[in-house]
Design an enzyme around this catalytic site. Structure first.
Site, PDB file in Angstrom:
ATOM      1  N   ARG A 143       4.688  -5.509  30.982  1.00  0.00           N
ATOM      2  CA  ARG A 143       3.406  -5.085  30.116  1.00  0.00           C
ATOM      3  C   ARG A 143       3.490  -3.455  29.901  1.00  0.00           C
ATOM      4  O   ARG A 143       2.448  -2.707  29.920  1.00  0.00           O
ATOM      5  CB  ARG A 143       2.255  -5.321  31.192  1.00  0.00           C
ATOM      6  CG  ARG A 143       1.974  -6.897  31.467  1.00  0.00           C
ATOM      7  CD  ARG A 143       1.863  -7.679  30.257  1.00  0.00           C
ATOM      8  NE  ARG A 143       1.341  -8.876  30.585  1.00  0.00           N
ATOM      9  CZ  ARG A 143       1.990 -10.038  30.608  1.00  0.00           C
ATOM     10  NH1 ARG A 143       3.534  -9.840  30.595  1.00  0.00           N
ATOM     11  NH2 ARG A 143       1.673 -11.202  30.967  1.00  0.00           N
ATOM     12  N   SER A 167      -5.435 -11.732  31.131  1.00  0.00           N
ATOM     13  CA  SER A 167      -5.367 -10.996  32.562  1.00  0.00           C
ATOM     14  C   SER A 167      -5.881  -9.469  32.350  1.00  0.00           C
ATOM     15  O   SER A 167      -5.440  -8.754  31.617  1.00  0.00           O
ATOM     16  CB  SER A 167      -3.776 -10.795  33.166  1.00  0.00           C
ATOM     17  OG  SER A 167      -3.230 -12.089  33.075  1.00  0.00           O
ATOM     18  N   GLU A 180      -4.750  -3.791  32.863  1.00  0.00           N
ATOM     19  CA  GLU A 180      -3.816  -4.302  31.969  1.00  0.00           C
ATOM     20  C   GLU A 180      -4.561  -4.035  30.492  1.00  0.00           C
ATOM     21  O   GLU A 180      -3.814  -3.836  29.652  1.00  0.00           O
ATOM     22  CB  GLU A 180      -3.317  -5.843  32.005  1.00  0.00           C
ATOM     23  CG  GLU A 180      -2.279  -5.986  30.910  1.00  0.00           C
ATOM     24  CD  GLU A 180      -2.295  -7.485  30.586  1.00  0.00           C
ATOM     25  OE1 GLU A 180      -3.019  -7.697  29.537  1.00  0.00           O
ATOM     26  OE2 GLU A 180      -1.578  -8.290  31.140  1.00  0.00           O
TER      27      GLU A 180
HETATM   28  P1  FAD Z   1      -5.445  -5.493  20.217  1.00  0.00           P
HETATM   29  O1  FAD Z   1      -6.316  -5.830  21.235  1.00  0.00           O
HETATM   30  O2  FAD Z   1      -6.075  -5.299  18.729  1.00  0.00           O
HETATM   31  O3  FAD Z   1      -4.877  -4.049  20.677  1.00  0.00           O
HETATM   32  C1  FAD Z   1      -4.248  -4.055  21.889  1.00  0.00           C
HETATM   33  C2  FAD Z   1      -3.607  -2.577  21.857  1.00  0.00           C
HETATM   34  O4  FAD Z   1      -2.622  -2.292  20.955  1.00  0.00           O
HETATM   35  C3  FAD Z   1      -4.601  -1.478  21.391  1.00  0.00           C
HETATM   36  O5  FAD Z   1      -4.532  -0.133  22.268  1.00  0.00           O
HETATM   37  C4  FAD Z   1      -4.363  -1.009  19.966  1.00  0.00           C
HETATM   38  O6  FAD Z   1      -4.928   0.129  19.532  1.00  0.00           O
HETATM   39  C5  FAD Z   1      -2.907  -1.136  20.009  1.00  0.00           C
HETATM   40  N1  FAD Z   1      -2.306  -1.952  18.823  1.00  0.00           N
HETATM   41  C6  FAD Z   1      -2.894  -3.077  18.072  1.00  0.00           C
HETATM   42  N2  FAD Z   1      -2.161  -3.280  16.969  1.00  0.00           N
HETATM   43  C7  FAD Z   1      -1.335  -2.201  16.875  1.00  0.00           C
HETATM   44  C8  FAD Z   1      -0.297  -1.562  15.915  1.00  0.00           C
HETATM   45  N3  FAD Z   1       0.032  -2.521  14.795  1.00  0.00           N
HETATM   46  N4  FAD Z   1       0.202  -0.611  16.067  1.00  0.00           N
HETATM   47  C9  FAD Z   1       0.084   0.217  17.117  1.00  0.00           C
HETATM   48  N5  FAD Z   1      -0.850  -0.093  17.987  1.00  0.00           N
HETATM   49  C10 FAD Z   1      -1.401  -1.404  17.994  1.00  0.00           C
HETATM   50  N6  FAD Z   1      -0.675 -10.886  27.023  1.00  0.00           N
HETATM   51  C11 FAD Z   1       0.408 -11.311  27.463  1.00  0.00           C
HETATM   52  O7  FAD Z   1       1.206 -10.375  27.497  1.00  0.00           O
HETATM   53  N7  FAD Z   1       0.457 -12.571  27.899  1.00  0.00           N
HETATM   54  C12 FAD Z   1      -0.402 -13.492  28.078  1.00  0.00           C
HETATM   55  O8  FAD Z   1       0.039 -14.637  28.328  1.00  0.00           O
HETATM   56  C13 FAD Z   1      -1.694 -13.199  27.515  1.00  0.00           C
HETATM   57  N8  FAD Z   1      -2.381 -14.313  27.375  1.00  0.00           N
HETATM   58  C14 FAD Z   1      -3.674 -13.747  27.094  1.00  0.00           C
HETATM   59  C15 FAD Z   1      -4.767 -14.817  26.919  1.00  0.00           C
HETATM   60  C16 FAD Z   1      -5.838 -14.968  26.443  1.00  0.00           C
HETATM   61  C17 FAD Z   1      -6.919 -15.732  26.346  1.00  0.00           C
HETATM   62  C18 FAD Z   1      -6.082 -13.530  25.965  1.00  0.00           C
HETATM   63  C19 FAD Z   1      -7.769 -13.225  25.100  1.00  0.00           C
HETATM   64  C20 FAD Z   1      -5.414 -12.326  26.008  1.00  0.00           C
HETATM   65  C21 FAD Z   1      -4.045 -12.717  26.474  1.00  0.00           C
HETATM   66  N9  FAD Z   1      -3.290 -11.593  26.518  1.00  0.00           N
HETATM   67  C22 FAD Z   1      -1.781 -12.047  26.977  1.00  0.00           C
HETATM   68  C23 FAD Z   1      -3.456 -10.326  25.798  1.00  0.00           C
HETATM   69  C24 FAD Z   1      -3.267 -10.276  24.355  1.00  0.00           C
HETATM   70  O9  FAD Z   1      -3.389 -11.399  23.751  1.00  0.00           O
HETATM   71  C25 FAD Z   1      -1.970  -9.206  23.952  1.00  0.00           C
HETATM   72  O10 FAD Z   1      -1.922  -8.036  24.598  1.00  0.00           O
HETATM   73  C26 FAD Z   1      -1.825  -9.490  22.438  1.00  0.00           C
HETATM   74  O11 FAD Z   1      -0.546  -8.552  22.209  1.00  0.00           O
HETATM   75  C27 FAD Z   1      -2.818  -8.264  21.811  1.00  0.00           C
HETATM   76  O12 FAD Z   1      -2.867  -8.221  20.509  1.00  0.00           O
HETATM   77  P2  FAD Z   1      -3.827  -7.971  19.306  1.00  0.00           P
HETATM   78  O13 FAD Z   1      -3.595  -7.762  18.168  1.00  0.00           O
HETATM   79  O14 FAD Z   1      -5.342  -8.611  19.828  1.00  0.00           O
HETATM   80  O15 FAD Z   1      -4.234  -6.525  20.211  1.00  0.00           O
HETATM   81  N1  EPU Z   2      -3.173 -17.245  41.532  1.00  0.00           N
HETATM   82  C1  EPU Z   2      -4.182 -17.566  42.506  1.00  0.00           C
HETATM   83  N2  EPU Z   2      -5.539 -17.535  41.887  1.00  0.00           N
HETATM   84  C2  EPU Z   2      -5.719 -17.492  40.803  1.00  0.00           C
HETATM   85  C3  EPU Z   2      -4.731 -16.919  39.687  1.00  0.00           C
HETATM   86  C4  EPU Z   2      -3.420 -17.070  40.406  1.00  0.00           C
HETATM   87  O1  EPU Z   2      -3.861 -17.656  43.633  1.00  0.00           O
HETATM   88  O2  EPU Z   2      -6.958 -17.564  40.520  1.00  0.00           O
HETATM   89  C5  EPU Z   2      -1.775 -17.095  42.009  1.00  0.00           C
HETATM   90  C6  EPU Z   2      -0.953 -18.332  42.296  1.00  0.00           C
HETATM   91  O3  EPU Z   2      -0.280 -18.463  43.481  1.00  0.00           O
HETATM   92  C7  EPU Z   2      -0.117 -18.510  40.886  1.00  0.00           C
HETATM   93  C8  EPU Z   2       0.499 -17.345  41.022  1.00  0.00           C
HETATM   94  O4  EPU Z   2      -1.018 -16.592  40.987  1.00  0.00           O
HETATM   95  O5  EPU Z   2       1.109 -19.530  41.346  1.00  0.00           O
HETATM   96  C9  EPU Z   2       0.580 -16.930  39.457  1.00  0.00           C
HETATM   97  O6  EPU Z   2      -0.382 -17.306  38.485  1.00  0.00           O
HETATM   98  P1  EPU Z   2      -0.299 -17.678  36.911  1.00  0.00           P
HETATM   99  O7  EPU Z   2       1.044 -18.734  36.926  1.00  0.00           O
HETATM  100  O8  EPU Z   2      -1.499 -18.178  36.396  1.00  0.00           O
HETATM  101  O9  EPU Z   2       0.138 -16.114  36.434  1.00  0.00           O
HETATM  102  P2  EPU Z   2      -0.416 -14.886  36.591  1.00  0.00           P
HETATM  103  O10 EPU Z   2       0.609 -14.022  37.487  1.00  0.00           O
HETATM  104  O11 EPU Z   2      -1.710 -14.817  37.177  1.00  0.00           O
HETATM  105  C10 EPU Z   2       0.904 -14.000  34.440  1.00  0.00           C
HETATM  106  C11 EPU Z   2       0.485 -13.141  33.471  1.00  0.00           C
HETATM  107  C12 EPU Z   2      -0.292 -14.010  32.418  1.00  0.00           C
HETATM  108  C13 EPU Z   2       0.911 -15.036  31.603  1.00  0.00           C
HETATM  109  C14 EPU Z   2       1.146 -15.840  33.014  1.00  0.00           C
HETATM  110  C15 EPU Z   2       2.241 -16.950  32.704  1.00  0.00           C
HETATM  111  C16 EPU Z   2       0.043 -10.971  34.330  1.00  0.00           C
HETATM  112  C17 EPU Z   2      -0.687  -9.600  34.352  1.00  0.00           C
HETATM  113  N3  EPU Z   2      -0.575 -12.040  33.695  1.00  0.00           N
HETATM  114  O12 EPU Z   2      -0.338 -14.316  34.927  1.00  0.00           O
HETATM  115  O13 EPU Z   2      -0.508 -13.230  30.941  1.00  0.00           O
HETATM  116  O14 EPU Z   2       0.086 -15.750  30.793  1.00  0.00           O
HETATM  117  O15 EPU Z   2       1.528 -15.166  34.051  1.00  0.00           O
HETATM  118  O16 EPU Z   2       3.420 -16.234  32.433  1.00  0.00           O
HETATM  119  O17 EPU Z   2       1.352 -10.876  34.194  1.00  0.00           O
HETATM  120  C18 EPU Z   2      -2.016 -11.376  30.182  1.00  0.00           C
HETATM  121  O18 EPU Z   2      -1.237 -10.730  30.299  1.00  0.00           O
HETATM  122  O19 EPU Z   2      -3.205 -11.485  29.368  1.00  0.00           O
HETATM  123  C19 EPU Z   2      -1.824 -12.974  30.823  1.00  0.00           C
HETATM  124  C20 EPU Z   2      -2.593 -13.967  30.609  1.00  0.00           C
END
Ligand code: FAD
Ligand code: EPU
Length: 338
Positions: free
Chosen positions: A164, A238, A334
Site C-alpha cells: 500500500r 479498508s 490507509e
Molecule cells: P482516488 O480516491 O480518487 O485518489 C486516491 C489518491 O490518489 C488521492 O490522494 C488522489 O489525490 C491520488 N490520485 C488519484 N488519481 C491520481 C492521478 N492520476 N495522479 C496522481 N494522483 C492521483 N484498494 C486496494 O488496494 N485493494 C482493494 O482490494 C481495495 N478494495 C476496495 C474496496 C472498496 C469497496 C473500496 C471503496 C475501495 C477499495 N480499495 C482497494 C481502495 C481504492 O479502490 C483504491 O485505492 C483505488 O486505487 C483508488 O482509486 P481512485 O481512482 O478512486 O482514487
Molecule cells: N478478519 C477478521 N475479522 C474481520 C475481517 C478480517 O477476523 O472483520 C481476519 C480474518 O482472519 C481473515 C483475515 O482478517 O482471514 C483477512 O481478511 P480478508 O481476507 O478479508 O483481508 P483483509 O486483510 O481484511 C486485505 C486488503 C483488502 C483486500 C483483501 C483481499 C488491506 C488493508 N486490505 O483485507 O484491500 O481486498 O485483503 O486481498 O491490506 C483495501 O485496500 O481497501 C482493501 C479492501
C-alpha cells in the site's frame, strides 16, 4: 477547458461525504491539463487530483482546485513472445480495464477485479488483492509535474512500491499527476489461486479448466459477499493497513488468543490482519447512527447516510486508540485524509 466554482464533491467520493470544492476542472488529455496547470487558479491554490474518489475521506471543504482525471483509452502498445504491454489512460475505470484485459486474454490483473477507482490511482498505493499487487504486472507510467508541467516516465524500480505504498505517497507526494499506466501482461496465464478463499470459491463453481475469467468471477463473488457496495453504503474499502509487528508482539497476542491470525513477513516480523484486531476489540458492526463499522468486515468504516468526514475520522481515532491500548499495536490509516 472550464473551471467551475463551488462544486459539491458528494458524488465524487465513494464515502458519499458532502463537501465542496472551491474550484473544479476535469481534463481529458495532456494538452488541456498542461493548460490548466498554467492558469493562475491552479498556480495559486492547493490542488487535489481526483480519480474515482474511492480511497479518500473528505473531512472539510476543499479550498483549492480539484483536478479530475478523465484521460481515456486503452492501447496494446507492444508485444513480445511472453508478454503484452498494455497502456491505459489514468481516467479509465479500473474494473472495466480489468474486464477488457480478460476479454482480450491479457493475463495478470484478474485477481484485482472489482477494485473501485481509476487506473491513474492504481500505482499510488500499489493496489493489491487476493495475492497480487500491481507491482507484479507494472511496466511504467507517464506523469506530469504539477509544479512545472514537465513530463516524466517512471519505471518499476523508480516507483518504490511497497505494501500500500509508492514513491507518490512519500518522497514525491503531491508532485505528479499520473497520466497513463503501462502493464506487462502475460500471454500464458499464471494463475494465483492460493489466497484465502479463492480455491474454495473455484471448487463451488465446479470447473474442468480454470481460466483467468473464472478467477475474476471467484474474486468478484468473494468481494461482493463481504465488502459493502459503495453505491449502496458509503465506504472507501479498508480504512487501515494491516500492521506489520515484531514477532514478540504477535507471540504475546497468541498467548492470549491462540487462534490469532498472522502472516510471517520475515524472520522477525508478522503481518496481523487489522480486521481481526478491530473485531476482537469489539468494534465490528458498531453502529453510531449515521456511520459505523461494517458488520461483515471490521476493516471497513461506513457512512450509512449524512455522516461528516470529521465524524468518520473521529471514529477511526477511537479505534486506533482502543487497538493500541488492548494490543500495543499502532494502526495506520490507509485512506487518504483530505
Ligand atoms: P482516488 O480516491 O480518487 O485518489 C486516491 C489518491 O490518489 C488521492 O490522494 C488522489 O489525490 C491520488 N490520485 C488519484 N488519481 C491520481 C492521478 N492520476 N495522479 C496522481 N494522483 C492521483 N484498494 C486496494 O488496494 N485493494 C482493494 O482490494 C481495495 N478494495 C476496495 C474496496 C472498496 C469497496 C473500496 C471503496 C475501495 C477499495 N480499495 C482497494 C481502495 C481504492 O479502490 C483504491 O485505492 C483505488 O486505487 C483508488 O482509486 P481512485 O481512482 O478512486 O482514487
Ligand atoms: N478478519 C477478521 N475479522 C474481520 C475481517 C478480517 O477476523 O472483520 C481476519 C480474518 O482472519 C481473515 C483475515 O482478517 O482471514 C483477512 O481478511 P480478508 O481476507 O478479508 O483481508 P483483509 O486483510 O481484511 C486485505 C486488503 C483488502 C483486500 C483483501 C483481499 C488491506 C488493508 N486490505 O483485507 O484491500 O481486498 O485483503 O486481498 O491490506 C483495501 O485496500 O481497501 C482493501 C479492501
Amino acid at each position: 477547458m472550464t473551471i467551475q466554482e463551488n462544486i459539491s464533491l458528494r458524488n465524487y467520493n465513494t464515502f458519499g461525504i458532502e463537501a465542496s470544492a472551491k474550484y473544479f476542472s476535469a481534463f481529458q488529455d495532456i494538452d488541456s491539463l498542461s493548460e490548466l496547470l498554467r492558469t493562475d487558479i491552479c498556480k495559486r491554490n492547493p490542488r487535489l487530483v481526483l480519480g474515482g474518489g474511492s480511497n479518500m475521506l473528505l473531512t472539510k471543504n476543499f479550498h483549492g482546485i480539484v483536478l479530475k482525471n478523465e484521460i481515456h483509452g486503452i492501447l496494446l502498445k507492444e508485444e513480445d513472445e511472453m508478454h503484452y504491454y498494455v497502456t491505459a489512460g489514468g481516467g479509465e475505470v479500473w474494473h472495466q480495464f480489468v474486464l477488457f484485459c480478460i476479454e482480450h486474454q491479457y493475463a495478470g490483473l484478474e485477481n484485482l477485479s472489482l477494485i473501485p477507482g481509476c487506473v491513474g490511482a492504481s500505482p499510488m498505493q500499489n493496489i493489491g488483492a487476493y495475492g497480487v499487487e500491481i507491482k507484479d504486472v507494472f511496466h511504467s507510467l507517464e506523469a506530469i509535474n504539477i509544479h512545472d508541467g514537465t513530463l516524466r516516465s517512471f519505471g518499476l524500480e523508480e516507483c518504490e512500491f511497497g505494501y500500500r505504498e509508492s514513491i507518490f505517497k512519500r518522497k514525491e507526494k503531491d508532485n505528479w499527476i499520473i497520466l497513463n499506466v503501462t502493464f506487462r501482461l502475460n500471454k500464458r496465464p499464471v494463475l494465483h489461486t492460493g489466497y484465502g478463499s479463492i480455491e474454495e470459491e473455484l471448487d463451488k463453481m465446479n470447473l474442468d479448466n480454470i481460466t483467468i475469467r473464472d478467477i475474476s468471477r471467484a474474486v468478484i463473488n468473494i468481494r461482493s459477499s463481504k465488502l459493502p457496495d459503495p453505491s449502496k453504503i458509503g465506504n472507501a474499502g479498508s480504512f487501515f493497513k494491516n500492521p506489520v509487528v515484531p514477532l514478540e508482539v504477535y507471540r504475546n497476542i497468541q498467548f492470549h488468543h491462540n487462534n490469532a491470525p498472522g502472516y510471517p513477513v520475515n524472520e522477525h516480523e508478522v503481518k496481523v490482519p487489522a480486521g481481526w484486531l478491530i473485531e476482537k476489540a469489539g468494534w465490528k458492526g458498531k453502529n453510531m447512527g449515521r456511520y459505523g463499522v461494517h458488520d461483515k468486515q471490521a476493516l471497513v468504516l461506513v457512512n450509512y447516510g449524512g455522516a461528516t468526514g470529521h465524524e468518520i475520522y473521529q471514529l477511526s481515532t477511537m479505534i486506533i486508540d482502543d487497538v493500541r491500548s488492548k494490543f500495543n499495536i499502532e494502526l495506520e490509516r490507509e485512506v487518504n485524509i483530505i
